[in-house]
Design a protein around this motif. Structure first.
Motif, PDB file in Angstrom:
ATOM      1  N   ARG A  51       0.824  -1.202   0.000  1.00  0.00           N
ATOM      2  CA  ARG A  51       0.000   0.000   0.000  1.00  0.00           C
ATOM      3  C   ARG A  51       0.862   1.259   0.000  1.00  0.00           C
ATOM      4  N   LEU A  52       0.212   2.388  -0.211  1.00  0.00           N
ATOM      5  CA  LEU A  52       0.910   3.656  -0.370  1.00  0.00           C
ATOM      6  C   LEU A  52       1.697   4.039   0.880  1.00  0.00           C
ATOM      7  N   ARG A  53       1.206   3.677   2.033  1.00  0.00           N
ATOM      8  CA  ARG A  53       1.864   4.042   3.292  1.00  0.00           C
ATOM      9  C   ARG A  53       3.210   3.344   3.462  1.00  0.00           C
ATOM     10  N   HIS A  54       3.469   2.329   2.651  1.00  0.00           N
ATOM     11  CA  HIS A  54       4.750   1.622   2.723  1.00  0.00           C
ATOM     12  C   HIS A  54       5.918   2.543   2.377  1.00  0.00           C
ATOM     13  N   ALA A  55       5.640   3.664   1.717  1.00  0.00           N
ATOM     14  CA  ALA A  55       6.706   4.609   1.365  1.00  0.00           C
ATOM     15  C   ALA A  55       7.390   5.166   2.605  1.00  0.00           C
ATOM     16  N   ARG A  56       6.682   5.203   3.729  1.00  0.00           N
ATOM     17  CA  ARG A  56       7.279   5.727   4.959  1.00  0.00           C
ATOM     18  C   ARG A  56       8.370   4.816   5.513  1.00  0.00           C
ATOM     19  N   ARG A  57       8.439   3.580   5.049  1.00  0.00           N
ATOM     20  CA  ARG A  57       9.458   2.648   5.518  1.00  0.00           C
ATOM     21  C   ARG A  57      10.734   2.707   4.685  1.00  0.00           C
ATOM     22  N   HIS A  58      10.775   3.595   3.719  1.00  0.00           N
ATOM     23  CA  HIS A  58      11.965   3.724   2.889  1.00  0.00           C
ATOM     24  C   HIS A  58      13.153   4.145   3.761  1.00  0.00           C
ATOM     25  N   PRO A  59      14.352   3.600   3.508  1.00  0.00           N
ATOM     26  CA  PRO A  59      15.520   3.931   4.352  1.00  0.00           C
ATOM     27  C   PRO A  59      15.806   5.423   4.445  1.00  0.00           C
ATOM     28  N   ALA A  60      15.634   6.159   3.346  1.00  0.00           N
ATOM     29  CA  ALA A  60      15.895   7.599   3.390  1.00  0.00           C
ATOM     30  C   ALA A  60      14.904   8.314   4.306  1.00  0.00           C
ATOM     31  N   VAL A  61      13.657   7.847   4.305  1.00  0.00           N
ATOM     32  CA  VAL A  61      12.652   8.437   5.192  1.00  0.00           C
ATOM     33  C   VAL A  61      12.954   8.094   6.643  1.00  0.00           C
ATOM     34  N   GLN A  62      13.318   6.848   6.894  1.00  0.00           N
ATOM     35  CA  GLN A  62      13.628   6.428   8.254  1.00  0.00           C
ATOM     36  C   GLN A  62      14.865   7.140   8.796  1.00  0.00           C
ATOM     37  N   GLN A  63      15.812   7.440   7.915  1.00  0.00           N
ATOM     38  CA  GLN A  63      17.001   8.176   8.350  1.00  0.00           C
ATOM     39  C   GLN A  63      16.638   9.576   8.823  1.00  0.00           C
ATOM     40  N   LEU A  64      15.749  10.219   8.087  1.00  0.00           N
ATOM     41  CA  LEU A  64      15.292  11.543   8.513  1.00  0.00           C
ATOM     42  C   LEU A  64      14.485  11.461   9.804  1.00  0.00           C
ATOM     43  N   ARG A  65      13.738  10.392   9.957  1.00  0.00           N
ATOM     44  CA  ARG A  65      12.974  10.213  11.191  1.00  0.00           C
ATOM     45  C   ARG A  65      13.907  10.108  12.399  1.00  0.00           C
ATOM     46  N   GLU A  66      15.033   9.432  12.218  1.00  0.00           N
ATOM     47  CA  GLU A  66      16.001   9.318  13.307  1.00  0.00           C
ATOM     48  C   GLU A  66      16.648  10.657  13.631  1.00  0.00           C
ATOM     49  N   ASP A  67      16.660  11.555  12.655  1.00  0.00           N
ATOM     50  CA  ASP A  67      17.240  12.887  12.866  1.00  0.00           C
ATOM     51  C   ASP A  67      16.231  13.881  13.431  1.00  0.00           C
ATOM     52  N   GLY A  68      15.049  13.406  13.782  1.00  0.00           N
ATOM     53  CA  GLY A  68      14.070  14.276  14.421  1.00  0.00           C
ATOM     54  C   GLY A  68      12.977  14.803  13.517  1.00  0.00           C
ATOM     55  N   TRP A  69      12.911  14.325  12.279  1.00  0.00           N
ATOM     56  CA  TRP A  69      11.857  14.771  11.372  1.00  0.00           C
ATOM     57  C   TRP A  69      10.577  13.990  11.641  1.00  0.00           C
ATOM     58  N   HIS A  70       9.444  14.648  11.417  1.00  0.00           N
ATOM     59  CA  HIS A  70       8.137  14.034  11.634  1.00  0.00           C
ATOM     60  C   HIS A  70       7.418  13.867  10.294  1.00  0.00           C
ATOM     61  N   TYR A  71       6.516  12.874  10.254  1.00  0.00           N
ATOM     62  CA  TYR A  71       5.730  12.661   9.043  1.00  0.00           C
ATOM     63  C   TYR A  71       4.831  13.867   8.768  1.00  0.00           C
ATOM     64  N   ARG A  72       4.427  14.017   7.538  1.00  0.00           N
ATOM     65  CA  ARG A  72       3.605  15.111   7.028  1.00  0.00           C
ATOM     66  C   ARG A  72       4.488  16.298   6.653  1.00  0.00           C
ATOM     67  N   PRO A  73       4.139  16.971   5.548  1.00  0.00           N
ATOM     68  CA  PRO A  73       4.909  18.148   5.123  1.00  0.00           C
ATOM     69  C   PRO A  73       4.850  19.302   6.114  1.00  0.00           C
ATOM     70  N   GLY A  74       3.808  19.329   6.943  1.00  0.00           N
ATOM     71  CA  GLY A  74       3.669  20.384   7.935  1.00  0.00           C
ATOM     72  C   GLY A  74       2.914  19.869   9.140  1.00  0.00           C
ATOM     73  N   PRO A  75       2.981  20.576  10.262  1.00  0.00           N
ATOM     74  CA  PRO A  75       2.276  20.128  11.468  1.00  0.00           C
ATOM     75  C   PRO A  75       0.769  20.227  11.299  1.00  0.00           C
ATOM     76  N   PHE A  76       0.059  19.375  12.008  1.00  0.00           N
ATOM     77  CA  PHE A  76      -1.404  19.416  11.985  1.00  0.00           C
ATOM     78  C   PHE A  76      -1.870  20.727  12.610  1.00  0.00           C
ATOM     79  N   PRO A  77      -2.859  21.417  12.056  1.00  0.00           N
ATOM     80  CA  PRO A  77      -3.738  21.016  10.951  1.00  0.00           C
ATOM     81  C   PRO A  77      -3.347  21.595   9.597  1.00  0.00           C
ATOM     82  N   TYR A  78      -2.102  21.999   9.437  1.00  0.00           N
ATOM     83  CA  TYR A  78      -1.687  22.607   8.179  1.00  0.00           C
ATOM     84  C   TYR A  78      -1.562  21.528   7.110  1.00  0.00           C
ATOM     85  N   GLY A  79      -2.158  21.785   5.955  1.00  0.00           N
ATOM     86  CA  GLY A  79      -2.203  20.790   4.888  1.00  0.00           C
ATOM     87  C   GLY A  79      -1.288  21.112   3.734  1.00  0.00           C
ATOM     88  N   GLN A  80      -0.101  21.576   4.024  1.00  0.00           N
ATOM     89  CA  GLN A  80       0.837  21.913   2.958  1.00  0.00           C
ATOM     90  C   GLN A  80       1.253  20.659   2.203  1.00  0.00           C
TER      91      GLN A  80
END
Length: 226
Positions: free
Chosen positions: A129-158
């Motif tokens: 499914r589409l959500r599997h993209a979040r498991r990509h190594p490049a995404v997980q690396q950014l997650r370890e560096d403190g990045w959060h999912y979504r282009p912007g914080p809720f409720p911003y829909g950027q």
């Protein structure tokens, strides 16, 4: 340049089918002089390789999700739900008719779940499914560096920004994205109108059905994020 699709492991070269995952961090909210709140954050994005087959499979999955939401709404809007619950007076035949259409309205939901889990024997569906993209190594690396999912914080829909400017969909994708989403919403509304007109025995139901299919097709071709 040959790349491996993250969703099915097949080789792909068409970058316009990639999935762009947006992330954000360092959210700061400060009051303004007009008693409002200004929120700032850093944004980043990762392009996850995706082949044409998985791209179309995800479009089918999203379409089935929209249909699973629209079908019960159309069923309730047609008045059949009131008949089923006994709110409106009806004969036994009318209640049987309402039960049959209730089953039909609920069918898109299990079909959507089966499509999302790739349980259906159809080679045009994406294995993951589409959500599997979040498991990509490049995404997980950014997650370890403190990045959060979504282009912007809720409720911003950027929308997520494409990290590669030479995208095949063109440099100005925002107008196409907006037009594609509007077209999709019009198609969804046409589906609801189709069901309502069908229950009213109107000859316009077929016209709105064709219109809905055409709008969904145009939406899939216009929106660069689908």
């Amino acid at each position: 340049m040959k790349r491996q699709c993250w969703f099915c492991a097949s080789e792909t070269t068409a970058t316009r089918h990639d999935r762009v995952v947006g992330l954000h961090r360092d959210v700061q909210s400060n009051p303004t002089w007009y008693l409002g709140i200004r929120t700032k954050w850093q944004s980043n994005s990762v392009r996850v390789p995706r082949c044409e087959r998985c791209h179309h499979g995800h479009i089918i999955e999203q379409s089935m999700m929209a249909l699973s939401i629209a079908a019960p709404i159309a069923y309730a809007a047609s008045g059949q739900l009131d008949t089923l619950l006994g709110i409106l007076p009806s004969t036994s035949g009318g209640k049987v008719h309402a039960v049959i259409w209730a089953v039909v309205a609920c069918l898109p939901t299990p079909v959507w779940i089966a499509t999302r889990q790739a349980w259906l024997p159809w080679n045009r569906l994406a294995p993951r499914r589409l959500r599997h993209a979040r498991r990509h190594p490049a995404v997980q690396q950014l997650r370890e560096d403190g990045w959060h999912y979504r282009p912007g914080p809720f409720p911003y829909g950027q929308n997520a920004k494409d990290p590669v400017p030479e995208r095949l969909s063109g440099p100005s994708a925002r107008p196409r994205r907006i037009l594609g989403r509007i077209t999709g919403l019009l198609g969804l509304a046409s589906c609801v109108v189709t069901v309502v007109l069908y229950f009213r025995d109107s000859e316009l139901a077929a016209l709105f059905l064709v219109l809905a299919l055409g709008l969904f097709f145009l939406s899939s071709k216009i929106d660069p994020e689908m």
